[in-house]
Design a protein around this motif. Structure first.
Motif, mmCIF file in Angstrom:
data_model
loop_
_atom_site.group_PDB
_atom_site.id
_atom_site.type_symbol
_atom_site.label_atom_id
_atom_site.label_comp_id
_atom_site.label_asym_id
_atom_site.label_seq_id
_atom_site.Cartn_x
_atom_site.Cartn_y
_atom_site.Cartn_z
ATOM 1 N N UNK A 1 43.804 48.433 40.107
ATOM 2 C CA UNK A 1 43.441 47.026 39.207
ATOM 3 C C UNK A 1 44.055 46.089 40.820
ATOM 4 N N UNK A 2 44.921 45.614 41.394
ATOM 5 C CA UNK A 2 45.232 45.280 42.191
ATOM 6 C C UNK A 2 44.059 44.598 43.644
ATOM 7 N N UNK A 3 43.863 46.335 44.049
ATOM 8 C CA UNK A 3 42.737 46.034 44.852
ATOM 9 C C UNK A 3 41.357 45.940 44.179
ATOM 10 N N UNK A 4 41.045 46.110 42.826
ATOM 11 C CA UNK A 4 39.523 45.828 42.618
ATOM 12 C C UNK A 4 39.557 44.246 43.254
ATOM 13 N N UNK A 5 41.074 42.882 42.640
ATOM 14 C CA UNK A 5 41.506 41.824 42.141
ATOM 15 C C UNK A 5 41.111 40.721 43.838
ATOM 16 N N UNK A 6 42.165 41.918 44.818
ATOM 17 C CA UNK A 6 41.979 42.048 46.187
ATOM 18 C C UNK A 6 40.011 41.856 46.481
ATOM 19 N N UNK A 7 39.305 43.127 46.379
ATOM 20 C CA UNK A 7 37.873 43.302 46.733
ATOM 21 C C UNK A 7 37.353 41.494 45.928
ATOM 22 N N UNK A 8 37.561 41.269 44.688
ATOM 23 C CA UNK A 8 36.695 40.289 43.979
ATOM 24 C C UNK A 8 37.360 38.923 45.079
ATOM 25 N N UNK A 9 38.810 38.460 45.301
ATOM 26 C CA UNK A 9 38.794 37.511 46.206
ATOM 27 C C UNK A 9 37.641 37.238 47.415
#
Length: 185
Positions: free
Chosen positions: A92-100
């Motif tokens: 979940x955190x990696x997905x958020x990082x990719x979005x950022x």
């Protein structure tokens, strides 16, 4: 060499540095590399690179490294099963990082800090490549903006990129067998 017993470390004729950001800045200055790697003539451009290099410690680096650790390092080192709750949290955190990365860092740029490659791109892509090692590349493959940036960086850094990532490529080849072993724990 490193008093913290970690990598990376640089020993330049007795001058020892132990942090990747410091090492990259030092090398850019010492070898008077082209200004796009680490801008010294444009304060705003330099500060933008510094901004990413500070941000990435708690974002790109932390999230990608912890997912890698949860899927491979900790179970293998401790002989324990994969903690799937932690894996899902870091996914979940990696997905958020990719979005950022897409919406903040790459929103109107070819590279993380502008339209020319810099040391921030080297740091960013190296952290993300950990996902490739454990078959989690879908996080950047599914994000066309991040994927296109990674392709640009890889192409720009060849042949050195592939040489630097030999261990990552080998880990990916071995990971299915390792994952089977870990599933039996």
């Amino acid at each position: 060499i490193n008093p913290f017993s970690l990598v990376p470390v640089l020993d330049d004729n007795g001058f020892v540095l132990t942090e990747s950001v410091a090492i990259l800045k030092y090398l850019c200055a010492k070898y008077d590399l082209p200004d796009h790697w680490y801008p010294r003539k444009n304060l705003e451009a330099q500060t933008r690179v510094d901004e990413y290099m500070n941000w990435q410690h708690w974002n790109t680096r932390l999230k990608c490294a912890y997912l890698f650790r949860q899927l491979l390092i900790e179970p293998k080192a401790k002989g324990t099963p994969v903690d799937w709750d932690k894996v899902e949290m870091f996914r979940y955190e990696v997905k958020k990082t990719m979005d950022l990365l897409e919406k903040v860092w790459l929103k109107d740029r070819q590279y993380l800090c502008g339209n020319e490659i810099s040391v921030s791109d080297i740091l960013g892509i190296c952290e993300i490549m950990q996902l490739y090692g454990v078959n989690e590349e879908r996080f950047y493959e599914e994000n066309s903006v991040v994927k296109a940036w990674m392709d640009r960086v890889k192409e720009r850094l060849q042949p050195h990129f592939d040489e630097a990532h030999k261990l990552t490529y080998r880990t990916r080849e071995m990971y299915p067998k390792i994952a089977q072993q870990l599933a039996k724990l």
